[in-house]
Design a protein around this motif. Structure first.
Motif, short mmCIF file in Angstrom:
data_model
loop_
_atom_site.label_atom_id
_atom_site.label_comp_id
_atom_site.label_asym_id
_atom_site.label_seq_id
_atom_site.Cartn_x
_atom_site.Cartn_y
_atom_site.Cartn_z
N ASN A 1 34.99 54.77 17.33
CA ASN A 1 35.10 54.35 15.93
C ASN A 1 35.43 52.87 15.80
O ASN A 1 34.96 52.20 14.89
CB ASN A 1 36.19 55.16 15.22
N ALA A 2 36.27 52.36 16.69
CA ALA A 2 36.76 50.99 16.58
C ALA A 2 35.92 49.99 17.34
O ALA A 2 36.13 48.79 17.19
CB ALA A 2 38.21 50.92 17.07
N ASN A 3 34.97 50.45 18.17
CA ASN A 3 34.27 49.53 19.06
C ASN A 3 32.77 49.41 18.83
O ASN A 3 32.19 48.39 19.17
CB ASN A 3 34.51 49.95 20.52
N PHE A 4 32.13 50.43 18.29
CA PHE A 4 30.67 50.40 18.17
C PHE A 4 30.24 50.79 16.76
O PHE A 4 30.81 51.70 16.15
CB PHE A 4 30.03 51.35 19.19
N ASP A 5 29.22 50.08 16.25
CA ASP A 5 28.71 50.38 14.92
C ASP A 5 27.18 50.34 14.94
O ASP A 5 26.56 50.37 16.00
CB ASP A 5 29.28 49.40 13.89
N GLU A 6 26.57 50.23 13.75
CA GLU A 6 25.11 50.32 13.63
C GLU A 6 24.37 49.19 14.33
O GLU A 6 23.17 49.30 14.59
CB GLU A 6 24.71 50.34 12.15
N SER A 7 25.05 48.10 14.64
CA SER A 7 24.39 46.98 15.31
C SER A 7 24.44 47.10 16.83
O SER A 7 23.92 46.23 17.54
CB SER A 7 25.03 45.66 14.88
N ASP A 8 25.05 48.17 17.34
CA ASP A 8 25.19 48.35 18.78
C ASP A 8 24.19 49.38 19.30
O ASP A 8 23.42 49.97 18.54
CB ASP A 8 26.62 48.76 19.12
N LEU A 9 24.21 49.60 20.62
CA LEU A 9 23.16 50.38 21.27
C LEU A 9 23.71 51.64 21.94
O LEU A 9 24.82 51.64 22.47
CB LEU A 9 22.45 49.53 22.33
N LEU A 10 22.91 52.69 21.91
CA LEU A 10 23.18 53.93 22.65
C LEU A 10 21.97 54.17 23.53
O LEU A 10 20.86 54.39 23.03
CB LEU A 10 23.40 55.10 21.69
N MET A 11 22.18 54.13 24.84
CA MET A 11 21.08 54.10 25.79
C MET A 11 21.23 55.21 26.83
O MET A 11 22.35 55.63 27.15
CB MET A 11 21.06 52.73 26.48
N HIS A 12 20.11 55.72 27.34
CA HIS A 12 20.13 56.82 28.31
C HIS A 12 19.25 56.46 29.51
O HIS A 12 18.14 56.97 29.66
CB HIS A 12 19.63 58.11 27.66
N PRO A 13 19.71 55.58 30.40
CA PRO A 13 18.92 55.19 31.58
C PRO A 13 18.71 56.36 32.54
O PRO A 13 19.63 57.15 32.79
CB PRO A 13 19.77 54.09 32.23
N LYS A 159 41.62 49.42 20.45
CA LYS A 159 42.22 50.70 20.15
C LYS A 159 42.17 50.94 18.64
O LYS A 159 42.50 50.06 17.85
CB LYS A 159 43.67 50.74 20.63
N PRO A 160 41.75 52.15 18.21
CA PRO A 160 41.67 52.42 16.77
C PRO A 160 43.05 52.45 16.13
O PRO A 160 44.04 52.80 16.78
CB PRO A 160 41.00 53.81 16.71
N ILE A 161 43.11 52.04 14.88
CA ILE A 161 44.35 52.05 14.11
C ILE A 161 44.33 53.27 13.21
O ILE A 161 43.48 53.38 12.32
CB ILE A 161 44.50 50.76 13.28
N SER A 162 45.22 54.19 13.43
CA SER A 162 45.24 55.44 12.66
C SER A 162 46.18 55.31 11.47
O SER A 162 47.22 54.65 11.54
CB SER A 162 45.71 56.60 13.54
N GLU A 163 45.81 55.95 10.39
CA GLU A 163 46.68 56.01 9.23
C GLU A 163 47.77 57.05 9.48
O GLU A 163 47.58 58.01 10.21
CB GLU A 163 45.89 56.36 7.98
N GLU A 164 48.92 56.87 8.86
CA GLU A 164 50.01 57.81 9.02
C GLU A 164 49.57 59.19 8.51
O GLU A 164 49.19 59.34 7.35
CB GLU A 164 51.22 57.34 8.21
N PRO A 165 49.57 60.23 9.35
CA PRO A 165 49.04 61.53 8.94
C PRO A 165 49.88 62.24 7.88
O PRO A 165 49.37 63.04 7.12
CB PRO A 165 48.99 62.33 10.24
#
Length: 244
Positions: A1-13, A159-165
């Protein structure tokens, strides 16, 4: 969630049978070498884009690409192994990877596939978190771990920042009402959490009741819309999962 978005790649070599390594160590070495080629290509491309911006400083596409190329290169991958059950290669192992990595704009998908030298295909796509949630994608790349480590990742992972549950804003009775009346009510959740898009639940509503303590527990997945300005703590990831 905190590191990859729509501009990044998912690849299966993948490997061709003739190029397949005999051991896991060889497969990992191939991936390490591949990531080094990607990093070298990104550095070369950054120099090219910087030079192009000197000639056309107002080019928005080049500006966006330079920003992406200047950011730390991040990756996470898992290794999956299969054994040939028949034919001349019966009993021999073959490996393939599931890889997240930072994109760099332009023809990055074609370039990423070209830099993989060991297989007939690499299947590089733009990562689409709303179509295939980040949690589901992460589980997929780690679904068949090999060796001592389930997956490997870069050192620059945020590291993702979580909201207080528990903030006292929702009573147990309200949670029960949410489960029974609003389990699939998109309008309700998007009205309740302004600026977020409803994606679904982590568990089906029928599994939200805890028979031991008599309470309902609900995890709702919502993604912050791109058009809404960021709020809250500095550096807070755009895509977040709210917990009720």
């Amino acid at each position: 969630n905190a590191n990859f978005d729509e501009s990044d790649l998912l690849m299966h070599p993948t490997y061709t049978p003739a190029e397949a390594p005999l051991t896991e160590e060889e497969a990992r070495r191939d991936m390490v070498n591949y990531l080094r080629r990607v990093k070298a290509h990104r550095e070369k491309r950054l120099k090219q884009v910087t030079e192009e911006l000197r000639k056309t400083p107002d080019d928005p596409e080049r500006k966006a690409q330079k920003k992406k190329l200047s950011a730390p290169f991040r990756y996470a991958y898992g290794i999956e192994v299969v054994a040939y059950k028949s034919g001349p290669l019966q009993g021999r192992l073959n490996f393939h990877f599931h890889l997240f990595m930072t994109g760099w704009g332009g023809r990055d998908r074609d370039e990423a596939e070209r830099l993989w030298k060991k297989g007939i295909r690499a299947n590089c796509d733009r990562f689409r978190p709303k179509l295939w949630g980040p949690e589901a994608a992460a589980r997929y790349i780690a679904k068949a771990p090999v060796g001592s480590r389930r997956f490997s990742c870069s050192k620059h992972m945020a590291k993702p920042i979580s909201e207080e549950p528990r903030d006292g804003a929702v009573t147990p009775l309200e949670v029960e009402r949410m489960v029974k009346r609003h389990s699939e009510d998109r309008a309700y959740w998007e009205r309740r959490h302004k600026g977020y898009e409803f994606l679904g639940f982590e568990k089906p509503p029928r599994e939200c009741y805890n028979e031991y303590n008599g309470f309902y527990y609900l995890t709702v997945k919502l993604y912050k819309r791109d058009s809404v300005p960021k709020t809250g703590k500095r550096g807070k990831p755009r895509n977040q999962k709210k917990r009720v």
